[in-house]
Design a protein around this motif. Structure first.
Motif, mmCIF file in Angstrom:
data_model
loop_
_atom_site.group_PDB
_atom_site.id
_atom_site.type_symbol
_atom_site.label_atom_id
_atom_site.label_comp_id
_atom_site.label_asym_id
_atom_site.label_seq_id
_atom_site.Cartn_x
_atom_site.Cartn_y
_atom_site.Cartn_z
ATOM 1 N N CYS A 32 0.861 -1.182 0.000
ATOM 2 C CA CYS A 32 0.000 0.000 0.000
ATOM 3 C C CYS A 32 0.900 1.235 0.000
ATOM 4 C CB CYS A 32 -0.897 -0.009 1.243
ATOM 5 S SG CYS A 32 -1.930 1.453 1.406
ATOM 6 N N LEU A 33 0.672 2.094 -0.946
ATOM 7 C CA LEU A 33 1.408 3.348 -1.028
ATOM 8 C C LEU A 33 0.400 4.410 -1.436
ATOM 9 C CD1 LEU A 33 4.356 3.959 -0.510
ATOM 10 C CD2 LEU A 33 4.783 3.706 -2.944
ATOM 11 N N GLU A 34 0.144 5.344 -0.521
ATOM 12 C CA GLU A 34 -0.891 6.339 -0.750
ATOM 13 C C GLU A 34 -0.347 7.747 -0.542
ATOM 14 O OE1 GLU A 34 -4.938 3.997 0.176
ATOM 15 O OE2 GLU A 34 -3.803 4.483 1.971
ATOM 16 N N LEU A 35 -1.171 8.712 -0.873
ATOM 17 C CA LEU A 35 -0.822 10.113 -0.725
ATOM 18 C C LEU A 35 -0.211 10.378 0.654
ATOM 19 C CD1 LEU A 35 -1.065 12.578 -2.520
ATOM 20 C CD2 LEU A 35 -3.222 13.110 -1.406
ATOM 21 N N GLY A 95 0.403 7.946 -10.314
ATOM 22 C CA GLY A 95 -0.832 7.168 -10.384
ATOM 23 C C GLY A 95 -0.663 5.676 -10.190
ATOM 24 N N LYS A 96 0.517 5.253 -9.766
ATOM 25 C CA LYS A 96 0.773 3.817 -9.617
ATOM 26 C C LYS A 96 0.673 3.338 -8.174
ATOM 27 C CE LYS A 96 3.567 3.636 -13.734
ATOM 28 N NZ LYS A 96 4.877 3.447 -14.318
ATOM 29 N N GLY A 97 0.267 4.212 -7.275
ATOM 30 C CA GLY A 97 0.103 3.815 -5.882
ATOM 31 C C GLY A 97 -1.250 3.156 -5.681
ATOM 32 N N GLY A 98 -1.614 3.010 -4.427
ATOM 33 C CA GLY A 98 -2.897 2.415 -4.082
ATOM 34 C C GLY A 98 -2.731 1.400 -2.972
ATOM 35 N N ASP A 99 -3.842 0.809 -2.574
ATOM 36 C CA ASP A 99 -3.836 -0.189 -1.508
ATOM 37 C C ASP A 99 -4.138 -1.552 -2.120
ATOM 38 O OD1 ASP A 99 -4.077 -1.758 0.747
ATOM 39 O OD2 ASP A 99 -5.411 -0.377 1.804
ATOM 40 N N PHE A 100 -3.141 -2.413 -2.146
ATOM 41 C CA PHE A 100 -3.268 -3.736 -2.751
ATOM 42 C C PHE A 100 -3.198 -4.851 -1.712
ATOM 43 C CE2 PHE A 100 -1.888 -0.817 -5.985
ATOM 44 C CZ PHE A 100 -2.768 -1.098 -7.017
ATOM 45 N N ARG A 101 -3.355 -4.488 -0.434
ATOM 46 C CA ARG A 101 -3.384 -5.500 0.617
ATOM 47 C C ARG A 101 -4.708 -6.257 0.534
ATOM 48 N NH1 ARG A 101 -2.166 -1.294 5.288
ATOM 49 N NH2 ARG A 101 -3.771 -0.306 4.033
ATOM 50 N N ASP A 102 -4.644 -7.563 0.651
ATOM 51 C CA ASP A 102 -5.835 -8.403 0.616
ATOM 52 C C ASP A 102 -6.045 -8.936 2.033
ATOM 53 O OD1 ASP A 102 -7.633 -10.547 0.442
ATOM 54 O OD2 ASP A 102 -6.923 -11.156 -1.538
ATOM 55 N N LEU A 103 -6.941 -8.304 2.781
ATOM 56 C CA LEU A 103 -7.135 -8.681 4.188
ATOM 57 C C LEU A 103 -7.595 -10.123 4.345
ATOM 58 C CD1 LEU A 103 -8.541 -5.419 5.799
ATOM 59 C CD2 LEU A 103 -6.214 -6.332 5.876
ATOM 60 N N ASP A 104 -8.379 -10.625 3.407
ATOM 61 C CA ASP A 104 -8.799 -12.032 3.486
ATOM 62 C C ASP A 104 -7.591 -12.963 3.377
ATOM 63 O OD1 ASP A 104 -11.483 -11.329 3.763
ATOM 64 O OD2 ASP A 104 -11.902 -11.524 1.614
ATOM 65 N N GLN A 105 -6.686 -12.649 2.463
ATOM 66 C CA GLN A 105 -5.473 -13.452 2.291
ATOM 67 C C GLN A 105 -4.605 -13.391 3.557
ATOM 68 O OE1 GLN A 105 -2.574 -11.776 -0.396
ATOM 69 N NE2 GLN A 105 -1.685 -13.764 -0.898
ATOM 70 N N ILE A 106 -4.467 -12.209 4.123
ATOM 71 C CA ILE A 106 -3.660 -12.030 5.334
ATOM 72 C C ILE A 106 -4.279 -12.801 6.502
ATOM 73 C CG2 ILE A 106 -2.854 -10.330 7.035
ATOM 74 C CD1 ILE A 106 -2.879 -8.300 4.582
ATOM 75 N N GLU A 107 -5.581 -12.672 6.662
ATOM 76 C CA GLU A 107 -6.266 -13.375 7.758
ATOM 77 C C GLU A 107 -6.185 -14.885 7.595
ATOM 78 O OE1 GLU A 107 -10.159 -11.588 7.669
ATOM 79 O OE2 GLU A 107 -9.464 -9.802 8.770
ATOM 80 N N ALA A 108 -6.303 -15.376 6.366
ATOM 81 C CA ALA A 108 -6.210 -16.823 6.128
ATOM 82 C C ALA A 108 -4.820 -17.341 6.486
ATOM 83 C CB ALA A 108 -6.546 -17.144 4.672
ATOM 84 N N TRP A 109 -3.788 -16.579 6.121
ATOM 85 C CA TRP A 109 -2.422 -17.005 6.443
ATOM 86 C C TRP A 109 -2.195 -16.999 7.951
ATOM 87 C CZ3 TRP A 109 2.406 -14.426 7.813
ATOM 88 C CH2 TRP A 109 3.534 -15.236 7.646
ATOM 89 N N ALA A 110 -2.694 -15.991 8.626
ATOM 90 C CA ALA A 110 -2.561 -15.925 10.086
ATOM 91 C C ALA A 110 -3.304 -17.093 10.741
ATOM 92 C CB ALA A 110 -3.087 -14.589 10.599
ATOM 93 N N ALA A 111 -4.486 -17.434 10.235
ATOM 94 C CA ALA A 111 -5.239 -18.574 10.774
ATOM 95 C C ALA A 111 -4.451 -19.867 10.572
ATOM 96 C CB ALA A 111 -6.604 -18.665 10.112
#
Length: 169
Positions: free
Chosen positions: A123-126, A140-156
């Motif tokens: 994630c890279l934002e203003l 214009g190439k920034g943004g938030d590309f974190r996938d919380l479902d993927q992160i939560e599944a890995w933590a589980a």
């Protein structure tokens, strides 16, 4: 007594900290006492049974704070269950396919016998710190590309491995 887990991270703009906090939240819900600490603030890992260490990727390298942490605490880490993560791609690639660890992280994995590594979107934002980061966002190439479902599944998955004892080390 459940395993005590320490989640450590290296970040410049805070995106990796949010990933670390999400991992800790899931582990706590699974009954694991878990602390989240920025890598430079950790002085001792002896009181933890397992660790998760993450770092943002910059220019193909793991964040300097994550690198310094694993160097400083290497002996103690080698004797504990250890998982590693990276954050960085500013596109959907980390959600679409497995991204292998960068060279330096592969070396850490081998040296410390880490159980697993995963790369999450970044994630890279203003307001991002650093010339290169600001340039990426302004182009214009920034943004938030974190996938919380993927992160939560890995933590589980980590929580399940801690419960079952996980693969032999």
């Amino acid at each position: 007594m459940p395993a005590r887990v320490l989640v450590v991270y290296g970040t410049t703009n805070g995106s990796t900290a949010r990933i670390a906090e999400t991992i800790a939240e899931v582990l706590r819900k699974k009954g694991r006492p878990t602390e989240v600490v920025p890598a430079p603030s950790v002085t001792n890992v002896e009181s933890y049974d397992a660790l998760v260490v993450g770092g943002a990727l910059y220019g193909g390298r793991w964040h300097k704070d994550a690198r310094r942490f694993v160097r400083r605490h290497g002996r103690a880490l080698a004797g504990r269950p250890l998982w590693l993560f990276s954050s960085g791609p500013l596109d959907a690639s980390a959600t679409e396919r497995e991204i292998p660890p960068v060279y330096g992280v592969r070396r850490v994995m081998a040296r410390l016998r880490a159980r697993e590594h995963v790369t999450f979107g970044g994630c890279l934002e203003l307001g991002a710190k650093g010339y290169a980061a600001r340039h990426i966002v302004s182009s214009g190439k920034g943004g938030d590309f974190r996938d919380l479902d993927q992160i939560e599944a890995w933590a589980a998955h980590i929580g399940t491995e801690l419960t079952s004892g996980g693969p032999a080390r």
